[in-house]
Enzyme design. Structure first.
Site, PDB file in Angstrom:
ATOM      1  N   LYS A  59      16.426   6.901   5.447  1.00 26.04           N
ATOM      2  CA  LYS A  59      16.182   6.861   6.890  1.00 26.04           C
ATOM      3  C   LYS A  59      15.630   8.210   7.354  1.00 26.04           C
ATOM      4  CE  LYS A  59      19.796   3.578   8.422  1.00 26.04           C
ATOM      5  NZ  LYS A  59      20.974   3.392   9.253  1.00 26.04           N
ATOM      6  N   GLU A 101      25.630  -1.893  -1.639  1.00 25.12           N
ATOM      7  CA  GLU A 101      25.756  -0.618  -0.926  1.00 25.12           C
ATOM      8  C   GLU A 101      27.133   0.008  -1.091  1.00 25.12           C
ATOM      9  OE1 GLU A 101      22.570  -0.769   2.754  1.00 25.12           O
ATOM     10  OE2 GLU A 101      24.667  -0.552   3.226  1.00 25.12           O
ATOM     11  N   HIS A 127      15.986 -25.083 -11.039  1.00 17.98           N
ATOM     12  CA  HIS A 127      14.628 -25.377 -11.480  1.00 17.98           C
ATOM     13  C   HIS A 127      13.741 -24.145 -11.457  1.00 17.98           C
ATOM     14  CE1 HIS A 127      15.800 -29.599 -11.400  1.00 17.98           C
ATOM     15  NE2 HIS A 127      16.506 -29.243 -10.350  1.00 17.98           N
TER      16      HIS A 127
END
Ligand code: PA5
Length: 439
Positions: A430, A296, A318
């Site tokens: 938002k 950000e 793995h």
């Protein structure tokens, strides 16, 4: 000469030799000359940051000195003891939750909720299923809710608040006040207005502190106090790191070193992805906290923004290491190596012949050897990698890590020439969400 100074007692140490061209060649590694040049070039930026400490962006540097807030939080938390809460439930998202999650994972142990009361839950999403699950095991009547939102208007924490409040009302709880504490910015905002109206306890996020830089403010401290973390040590570690970074020589300066590595590897060696891989489950969620901080803060222009990736050693050896070693050479790696784990566990002696070299070995030795193996194989494949050595995982070292990375990111803002403290992309999303839901 680029120095690689041995670790000072109780201090973090950045070993970056495997990112230099001596080890991995000039196509992928940084020459000592250009590294030294970059350190020197950016030293004034460090001065800029510390000189403008009172300027809006860099106010996070002052947080370790704010003993008054810590005292206030501790006194308030003491007052909560009489309530004998069975559950403490934090509702927040992004910078209002990730610091507490990192602290929780690193400092309170994996099975805390099985052993101790109050249990501690952090809800940082609005997926209905885990919330329903939580409601089935945690009685809201026996719960304290910490609602955190710096802006005070983010959909997720407010939506979560309304769900739990409704549950309390359904259960005919009279004294709602007792169940909520809010943490929000000092400006007029919906959460603050609500707290005032209902008489809820309220703590401030200091005015100049951005969400992802707020872990050492009430946002991280209040939950940490309730988790019984040594918050004085957390601030002490942050202060120690800040003061070291302010005065130490550039060639030994961990924040400057990490910032220059990030910048040069991205811009000059096309390593656009930064993999943070702690060899410690306890530090795994620090990776999520850092992921937000880097993404950000620096991802601002179409040409600027390293992509942070989190991985866990040895688990992801793995699942990811094949890609890291032989896939596209577009990544660099930061490992966390813990010098002293809290526990020592020894293996038994009944392993089959092919694996009998493991008999009686300690897990600490095995995890360390695995880290060395990964680092050496990446180096062999000319993949730049850096190891941050951490003396031990405690509140003080966590405080150091928070401050180290926050200053690294502040430096990167100046180096990449972006405003590291805004998040217009997040705000835009938002707004659109709110608009859609208002229709
Ligand atoms: O760093 C930031 O400012 C953001 O990522 C916020 O932390 C996040 O959007 C949550 O915002 P708020 O704390 O205002 O609810």
């Amino acid at each position: 000469m680029v120095k690689n100074i041995p670790p000072k007692q109780n201090m973090l140490y950045v070993d970056y030799q495997n990112a230099l061209s001596d080890k991995i060649g000039l196509a992928n590694g940084i020459s000592k000359r250009s590294f030294l040049g970059e350190l020197k070039k950016n030293q004034p930026s460090l001065k800029t940051i510390f000189r403008s400490k009172n300027k809006e962006e860099y106010a996070f540097l002052d947080l370790p000195d704010d003993q008054a807030t810590l005292r206030k939080i501790k006194a308030w938390a003491k007052g909560q003891e009489k309530n004998r809460w069975e559950n403490i439930i934090l509702l927040g998202i992004g910078g209002s939750a990730l610091g507490a999650i990192a602290v929780r994972k690193a400092l309170t142990g994996h099975c805390q909720n099985l052993k101790n009361r109050p249990r501690f839950f952090i809800i940082d999403n609005i997926d209905p299923d885990p919330i329903a699950e939580l409601l089935s095991v945690a009685d809201p009547v026996k719960s304290l809710f910490i609602v955190i939102s710096k802006s005070g208007g983010t959909t997720e924490p407010l939506a979560l608040y309304s769900i739990f409040r409704e549950k309390l009302e359904e259960k005919k709880v009279k004294n709602l006040k007792k169940h909520f504490v809010f943490i929000t910015g000092p400006q007029k905002n919906p959460l603050r207005t609500l707290a005032k109206k209902e008489g809820f306890d309220l703590f401030d996020v200091p005015p100049k502190i951005g969400g992802r830089f707020s872990v050492l403010s009430a946002v991280g401290l209040l939950p940490a106090v309730l988790m019984k973390v040594d918050t004085s040590a957390l601030l002490k570690g942050a202060k120690k790191m800040r003061d070291l970074i302010k005065k130490i020589h550039p060639e030994e300066n961990p924040a400057l070193i990490l910032a220059c590595l990030q910048y040069l590897l991205d811009k000059k060696k096309e390593k656009g992805m930064t993999v943070l891989m702690p060899y410690s489950s306890r530090l795994f969620r620090m990776g999520d906290w850092y992921r937000q901080l880097l993404a950000e803060s620096i991802g601002k222009k179409s040409t600027v923004g390293p992509t942070p990736i989190t991985a866990l050693g040895t688990t992801d050896q793995h699942s990811q290491l094949q890609l890291y070693c032989e896939g596209p050479a577009n990544k660099w790696f930061i490992f966390f190596r813990v010098l002293k784990h809290k526990n020592e566990i020894k293996l038994g002696s009944h392993l089959p012949k092919e694996l009998d070299f493991l008999n009686h070995k300690k897990l600490n030795q095995i995890i360390d050897a695995a880290l060395q193996g990964t680092s050496e194989s990446l180096t062999k494949n000319k993949r730049p990698n850096v190891t941050i050595e951490i003396p031990t995982i405690d509140a003080e070292s966590l405080g150091m890590l928070f401050m180290l990375f926050e200053i690294q990111i502040a430096l990167l803002g100046l180096m990449y020439k972006v405003n590291a403290f805004s998040q217009p992309g997040v705000e835009e999303g938002k707004k659109i969400t709110k608009k859609l839901l208002s229709k």
